[in-house]
Design a protein around this motif. Structure first.
Motif, PDB file in Angstrom:
ATOM      1  N   VAL A 147       0.868  -1.306   0.090  1.00 35.58           N
ATOM      2  CA  VAL A 147       0.140  -0.222  -0.055  1.00 35.58           C
ATOM      3  C   VAL A 147       1.078   1.155   0.355  1.00 35.58           C
ATOM      4  CG1 VAL A 147      -1.574   1.028   1.575  1.00 35.58           C
ATOM      5  CG2 VAL A 147      -1.611  -1.296   0.963  1.00 35.58           C
ATOM      6  N   ILE A 148       2.240   1.386   1.016  1.00 32.10           N
ATOM      7  CA  ILE A 148       3.010   2.161   1.009  1.00 32.10           C
ATOM      8  C   ILE A 148       3.556   2.610  -0.583  1.00 32.10           C
ATOM      9  CG2 ILE A 148       4.832   3.154   2.225  1.00 32.10           C
ATOM     10  CD1 ILE A 148       3.612   2.271   4.287  1.00 32.10           C
ATOM     11  N   ALA A 149       3.950   1.752  -0.617  1.00 34.45           N
ATOM     12  CA  ALA A 149       4.502   1.590  -2.078  1.00 34.45           C
ATOM     13  C   ALA A 149       3.601   1.814  -3.336  1.00 34.45           C
ATOM     14  CB  ALA A 149       4.912   0.007  -2.868  1.00 34.45           C
ATOM     15  N   LEU A 150       2.932   1.409  -3.599  1.00 33.34           N
ATOM     16  CA  LEU A 150       1.320   2.029  -4.313  1.00 33.34           C
ATOM     17  C   LEU A 150       1.524   3.407  -4.160  1.00 33.34           C
ATOM     18  CD1 LEU A 150      -0.144   1.944  -6.421  1.00 33.34           C
ATOM     19  CD2 LEU A 150      -1.724   1.325  -5.170  1.00 33.34           C
ATOM     20  N   ALA A 151       0.836   4.118  -2.992  1.00 39.43           N
ATOM     21  CA  ALA A 151       1.367   5.914  -2.944  1.00 39.43           C
ATOM     22  C   ALA A 151       1.948   6.581  -3.074  1.00 39.43           C
ATOM     23  CB  ALA A 151       0.701   5.898  -1.222  1.00 39.43           C
ATOM     24  N   ILE A 152       3.207   6.145  -2.830  1.00 45.32           N
ATOM     25  CA  ILE A 152       4.350   6.511  -2.582  1.00 45.32           C
ATOM     26  C   ILE A 152       4.470   6.845  -3.923  1.00 45.32           C
ATOM     27  CG2 ILE A 152       6.643   6.910  -3.385  1.00 45.32           C
ATOM     28  CD1 ILE A 152       6.724   5.224  -0.068  1.00 45.32           C
ATOM     29  N   ILE A 153       4.488   5.704  -5.323  1.00 46.87           N
ATOM     30  CA  ILE A 153       5.281   5.535  -6.939  1.00 46.87           C
ATOM     31  C   ILE A 153       3.748   6.733  -7.405  1.00 46.87           C
ATOM     32  CG2 ILE A 153       4.054   4.455  -8.860  1.00 46.87           C
ATOM     33  CD1 ILE A 153       5.354   1.926  -7.452  1.00 46.87           C
ATOM     34  N   VAL A 154       2.874   6.981  -6.886  1.00 42.75           N
ATOM     35  CA  VAL A 154       1.354   7.232  -7.865  1.00 42.75           C
ATOM     36  C   VAL A 154       2.128   9.054  -7.441  1.00 42.75           C
ATOM     37  CG1 VAL A 154      -1.189   8.001  -7.806  1.00 42.75           C
ATOM     38  CG2 VAL A 154      -0.354   5.839  -8.026  1.00 42.75           C
ATOM     39  N   GLU A 155       1.628   9.221  -6.224  1.00 39.33           N
ATOM     40  CA  GLU A 155       2.338  10.858  -5.629  1.00 39.33           C
ATOM     41  C   GLU A 155       3.493  10.757  -6.278  1.00 39.33           C
ATOM     42  OE1 GLU A 155       4.096  13.866  -4.043  1.00 39.33           O
ATOM     43  OE2 GLU A 155       5.243  11.826  -4.080  1.00 39.33           O
ATOM     44  N   ARG A 156       4.717  10.316  -6.095  1.00 41.50           N
ATOM     45  CA  ARG A 156       6.000  10.456  -7.583  1.00 41.50           C
ATOM     46  C   ARG A 156       5.517  11.219  -8.453  1.00 41.50           C
ATOM     47  NH1 ARG A 156       9.281  13.870  -4.716  1.00 41.50           N
ATOM     48  NH2 ARG A 156       6.954  14.195  -3.951  1.00 41.50           N
ATOM     49  N   TYR A 157       4.996   9.684  -9.394  1.00 42.06           N
ATOM     50  CA  TYR A 157       5.123  10.483 -10.494  1.00 42.06           C
ATOM     51  C   TYR A 157       4.162  11.625 -11.308  1.00 42.06           C
ATOM     52  CZ  TYR A 157       6.994   6.926 -12.964  1.00 42.06           C
ATOM     53  OH  TYR A 157       7.886   5.634 -13.891  1.00 42.06           O
ATOM     54  N   TRP A 158       3.134  11.990 -10.266  1.00 40.39           N
ATOM     55  CA  TRP A 158       2.130  13.309 -10.625  1.00 40.39           C
ATOM     56  C   TRP A 158       3.028  14.361 -10.239  1.00 40.39           C
ATOM     57  CZ3 TRP A 158      -2.577  14.740 -12.524  1.00 40.39           C
ATOM     58  CH2 TRP A 158      -2.791  15.546 -12.019  1.00 40.39           C
ATOM     59  N   PHE A 179      10.467  10.668  -0.637  1.00 38.62           N
ATOM     60  CA  PHE A 179      10.279   9.106  -0.478  1.00 38.62           C
ATOM     61  C   PHE A 179      10.392   7.918  -1.518  1.00 38.62           C
ATOM     62  CE2 PHE A 179       6.256  12.539  -0.132  1.00 38.62           C
ATOM     63  CZ  PHE A 179       6.369  12.498   1.194  1.00 38.62           C
ATOM     64  N   LEU A 180      11.768   8.559  -1.860  1.00 39.18           N
ATOM     65  CA  LEU A 180      11.955   7.665  -3.086  1.00 39.18           C
ATOM     66  C   LEU A 180      13.480   5.953  -2.219  1.00 39.18           C
ATOM     67  CD1 LEU A 180      13.100   8.853  -6.397  1.00 39.18           C
ATOM     68  CD2 LEU A 180      10.857   7.963  -5.456  1.00 39.18           C
ATOM     69  N   SER A 181      13.655   6.998  -1.172  1.00 38.37           N
ATOM     70  CA  SER A 181      14.340   5.891  -0.200  1.00 38.37           C
ATOM     71  C   SER A 181      13.405   5.415   0.719  1.00 38.37           C
ATOM     72  CB  SER A 181      15.391   6.915   0.640  1.00 38.37           C
ATOM     73  OG  SER A 181      13.999   8.016   1.866  1.00 38.37           O
ATOM     74  N   THR A 182      11.967   5.646   0.891  1.00 34.29           N
ATOM     75  CA  THR A 182      11.093   4.841   1.679  1.00 34.29           C
ATOM     76  C   THR A 182      10.879   3.274   0.638  1.00 34.29           C
ATOM     77  OG1 THR A 182      10.434   6.171   2.835  1.00 34.29           O
ATOM     78  CG2 THR A 182       9.420   4.462   1.983  1.00 34.29           C
ATOM     79  N   LEU A 183      10.230   4.063  -1.190  1.00 37.67           N
ATOM     80  CA  LEU A 183      10.450   2.992  -1.805  1.00 37.67           C
ATOM     81  C   LEU A 183      11.491   1.882  -2.093  1.00 37.67           C
ATOM     82  CD1 LEU A 183       8.247   2.005  -4.276  1.00 37.67           C
ATOM     83  CD2 LEU A 183       9.612   3.892  -5.698  1.00 37.67           C
ATOM     84  N   GLY A 184      12.791   2.092  -1.731  1.00 40.97           N
ATOM     85  CA  GLY A 184      14.156   1.784  -2.157  1.00 40.97           C
ATOM     86  C   GLY A 184      14.017   0.715  -1.317  1.00 40.97           C
ATOM     87  N   THR A 185      13.237   1.200   0.014  1.00 39.26           N
ATOM     88  CA  THR A 185      13.630   0.706   1.696  1.00 39.26           C
ATOM     89  C   THR A 185      12.374  -0.718   1.244  1.00 39.26           C
ATOM     90  OG1 THR A 185      14.073   1.852   2.601  1.00 39.26           O
ATOM     91  CG2 THR A 185      13.136   0.033   3.842  1.00 39.26           C
TER      92      THR A 185
END
Length: 206
Positions: free
Chosen positions: A20-31, A106-112
């Motif tokens: 869920v967190i990964a999906l939220a980060i991906i959508v937010e960062r692409y936007w 948030f990219l470091s969180t996605l990498g983690t």
């Protein structure tokens, strides 16, 4: 689906949370990292037009700073332009570092998440296999159905962890690449502004 998640055990919960967190980060960062939002195409020509028409003032610089990350970088450089080429470059570099930091949020969180999801899955499998061997000790190896079911349940968490990790790795790399590209574009455009302002200033002095 719920039965599969349930059979995976407690470690399915953190894996689902990671997804869920990964999906939220991906959508937010692409936007957030849209080129039109970070580096509007008309921003540099607009700034140059203000300079040519002697319309550049503190209000325009404030408006520029708040308009986008690229505008923030340009505004920092324009504020220091009267102190010379090197001072302007230093201000742009400092502002550019801040802009890059904002883009990498948030990219470091996605990498983690990409790194720990398969580990969580593996841990779930190990714990599941412990339960399987416990059943073997109690019931023996005669009941192959129970053993097969236990092993199947143990492997569910590994599959779930990989299902989260693989897209997370792909999108993490893609987003890091996008940040790098935007940073290079902003550096190139900022350098053009520095050269244009100080080349014109040198020409007027002659």
């Amino acid at each position: 689906m719920f039965e599969i998640i349930k059979s995976g055990g407690l470690l399915m919960l953190p894996i689902i949370l990671c997804s869920v967190i990964a999906l939220a980060i991906i959508v937010e960062r692409y936007w957030t990292l849209r080129v039109s939002k970070v580096r509007p195409k008309d921003q540099l020509p607009q700034v140059w037009m203000w300079i040519k028409n002697h319309e550049l003032d503190s209000d325009k610089i404030k408006e520029l700073r708040q308009s986008s990350l690229f505008g923030y970088v340009l505004a920092a450089g324009l504020q220091s332009s009267r102190h010379g080429r090197e001072a302007m470059k230093d201000s742009i570099q400092e502002a550019g570092d801040h802009a890059a930091h904002e883009m990498e949020k948030f990219l470091s969180t996605l990498g983690t998440i990409a790194a720990i999801s398969p580990l969580l899955g593996l841990l779930g499998t190990v714990l599941g296999m412990v339960d399987v061997f416990t059943d073997i000790m109690i019931q023996g190896t005669g009941n192959t159905g129970i053993l097969a079911g236990g092993i199947s349940k143990a492997l569910i968490t590994t599959a779930a962890g990989l299902t989260v990790a693989i897209p997370a790795v792909i999108f993490h790399r893609a987003l890091v690449r996008r940040v790098d590209e935007l940073t290079v574009l902003m550096e190139q455009d900022s350098a053009k502004l520095v050269e244009a302002i100080h080349s014109e200033g040198a020409a007027k002095k002659k």
